[in-house]
Design a protein around this motif. Structure first.
Motif, PDB file in Angstrom:
ATOM      1  N   THR A   9       4.716   9.177  -0.639  1.00 13.97           N
ATOM      2  CA  THR A   9       4.024   8.194   0.200  1.00 13.97           C
ATOM      3  C   THR A   9       5.020   7.390   1.015  1.00 13.97           C
ATOM      4  O   THR A   9       6.216   7.346   0.710  1.00 13.97           O
ATOM      5  N   SER A  20       0.835  -1.206   0.000  1.00 15.06           N
ATOM      6  CA  SER A  20       0.000   0.000   0.000  1.00 15.06           C
ATOM      7  C   SER A  20       0.864   1.248   0.000  1.00 15.06           C
ATOM      8  O   SER A  20       1.995   1.239   0.499  1.00 15.06           O
ATOM      9  N   TYR A  21       0.327   2.297  -0.564  1.00 10.56           N
ATOM     10  CA  TYR A  21       0.991   3.598  -0.621  1.00 10.56           C
ATOM     11  C   TYR A  21       0.256   4.532   0.338  1.00 10.56           C
ATOM     12  O   TYR A  21      -0.791   5.079   0.010  1.00 10.56           O
ATOM     13  N   ASP A  22       0.806   4.731   1.506  1.00 13.87           N
ATOM     14  CA  ASP A  22       0.167   5.571   2.517  1.00 13.87           C
ATOM     15  C   ASP A  22       0.694   7.002   2.396  1.00 13.87           C
ATOM     16  O   ASP A  22       1.919   7.213   2.332  1.00 13.87           O
ATOM     17  N   LYS A  41       4.057   0.589   2.302  1.00 12.29           N
ATOM     18  CA  LYS A  41       3.887  -0.414   3.353  1.00 12.29           C
ATOM     19  C   LYS A  41       3.639  -1.788   2.736  1.00 12.29           C
ATOM     20  O   LYS A  41       2.899  -1.917   1.765  1.00 12.29           O
TER      21      LYS A  41
END
Length: 489
Positions: free
Chosen positions: A475, A145-147, A478
């Motif tokens: 970002t 994921s790109y937070d 994760k």
């Protein structure tokens, strides 16, 4: 009491900061002066540490809700911003031309449409790229994921202030971050118009903030602020060094696009018409372009004709008021910058370089207009050959062998771009592979898709942006690994 707005080329511009969805005045102001005629445009609110604190706090407060929006909803807002830019292309063009002296025809036809594209394209990229399919590894499921990182500080230069700002703002917002922009004090006005467009497009309060002011008073407290999570800067190498020290205290990741001393390499088999056209294009924006090919390396069999033709064509460039559609070369940004360029050229001539064109101010126009200048016979280690001269000045030198051309092209501390002109496909592949630059153009110039990476080597910068590379920076990536066992259903 200072005026809160000013008419600029028929466009009303708010001179205050934009913080937390509101206009905020400052007790102090600074003069915004147009390079066209050195006339004062307006007194602009001058921010400092207090305004920076307020902007960062507003961005921090707005971050959770903006980050929590589904990517498609953020993208829809940014597309409305793009539509707002497109609806105001003429206003933006007129104001930026007055503010920094760049050509209005360039703004109308290319720069301001590109500003809109910076929002629309990264809205599209975010929807397409900010989600990867789960991976399966030995029976385990991995989710990448790109937070969003948090609060992004963006500091931009005066030569293309709105385009270069939105090149960073677009992906930062698309990824779910909030932004504090410090526009250049020599050309701050279109950032204020952008704040209006953002508000009208429905960007929530605090998601986008603008703090105006000088680098010392506003830029320094922003770069050292403990509340920022990413810092994107476009500007000079010395300023980047100062910023790096400040950001290092808070371990803030940096993205730098700095200067250049880029070569134009013309091989023996080159199309000379094409090479001359590319060479003369280097006088665009009065040479105030970081990507400019300032060092022209031409095969000895072509150098005389190339030089003659470049001088002849450059001599036909029309210099004058950038608000006229037929102007090709305008003024330099400020008196201080003008004197810096003049000093570079005068020292080069004193050191043995010969001006075949220009070499000094345009006395017919006066003010900040410096003639397009072509120098030959400069020594390889001369200042004019090693330092970035951010003005309408190029040097021409010859080479005899391909290896010599490659060595001299790479003989610089910079590595932003390089341009190669050749009629041989194998030579194009061979030489371009050996040029030390973040971008290499072969038989073209200034062409790049927004999905492609952009950045420089050496003293030309840190990192790459564009397409997925922008999201890598804006970002925190994760990897969540799920075991197939242990569930209590």
């Amino acid at each position: 009491m200072q005026a809160h707005t000013a008419p600029v080329e028929g466009v009303v511009v708010d001179l205050r900061h934009w913080i937390g969805g509101e206009r905020v005045a400052s007790e102090r102001t600074f003069a915004d002066v147009s390079p066209i005629d050195e006339a004062e445009i307006a007194q602009v609110a001058a921010g400092g540490a207090a305004e920076v604190d307020a902007a960062v706090a507003a961005a921090r407060a707005a971050f959770p809700a903006w980050a929590a929006l589904p990517v498609a909803e953020r993208a829809a807002v940014l597309r409305r911003v793009a539509e707002g830019v497109e609806a105001r292309v003429e206003d933006l063009a007129r104001v930026e031309t007055r503010d920094n002296g760049s050509l209005i025809r360039s703004h109308r036809r290319g720069v301001m449409p590109r500003v809109a594209l910076n929002f629309r394209a990264f809205a599209d990229f975010a929807e397409q790229r900010l989600g990867h399919p789960d991976l399966e590894v030995r029976g385990h499921r991995e989710r990448i994921s790109y937070d969003p990182a948090g609060v992004v500080a963006v500091i931009t230069p005066w030569n293309a202030p709105l385009m270069l700002a939105t090149w960073r703002i677009g992906p930062a917002l698309a990824a779910g971050n909030t932004v504090v922009l410090k526009p250049p004090e020599w050309a701050p006005l279109t950032a204020s118009l952008l704040a209006d467009i953002m508000h009208e497009a429905g960007v929530p309060a605090g998601v986008f903030n603008v703090v105006q002011g000088t680098g010392l008073d506003a830029g320094a407290p922003l770069t050292a602020h403990p509340g920022i999570d990413r810092l994107a800067f476009t500007g000079s190498v010395p300023t980047a060094g100062v910023i790096s020290k400040a950001a290092a205290e808070n371990i803030v990741p940096l993205s730098y696009e700095l200067g250049g001393k880029s070569p134009l390499v013309v091989l023996e088999d080159a199309d000379l018409d094409l090479a001359v056209d590319i060479a003369v294009e280097q006088f665009d924006n009065a040479g105030q372009v970081c990507l400019k090919a300032a060092r022209m390396l031409v095969h000895s069999s072509l150098v005389d004709e190339f030089t003659e033709r470049v001088v002849a064509m450059a001599a036909t460039l029309r210099q004058g008021d950038p608000r006229a559609e037929d102007t090709d070369v305008s003024a330099l940004i400020s008196r201080a910058h003008f004197e810096q360029i003049r000093g570079f050229v005068e020292r080069a001539i004193a050191d043995g370089a010969r001006p075949l064109l220009g070499g000094g101010p345009n006395d017919e126009l006066g003010g900040l207009y410096f003639r397009p200048t072509v120098l030959v016979d400069a020594k390889p280690d001369a200042e004019i050959m090693t330092e970035e001269v951010f003005g309408p000045v190029v040097t021409i030198e010859s080479f005899d062998t391909e290896d010599e051309a490659i060595h001299r092209a790479n003989d610089t501390r910079f590595g932003l771009a390089a341009t190669l002109v050749t009629g041989n496909r194998e030579a194009a592949e061979r030489v371009s592979a050996q040029l030390n630059a973040g971008t290499v153009w072969v038989n073209c110039f200034f062409v790049r898709d927004l999905e492609a990476p952009f950045g420089g080597n050496g003293r030309s910068g840190i990192g790459r942006e564009g397409g997925i590379w922008s999201f890598d920076f804006y970002t925190d990536i994760k990897n969540s690994v799920f075991s197939p066992s242990g569930w209590k259903e």
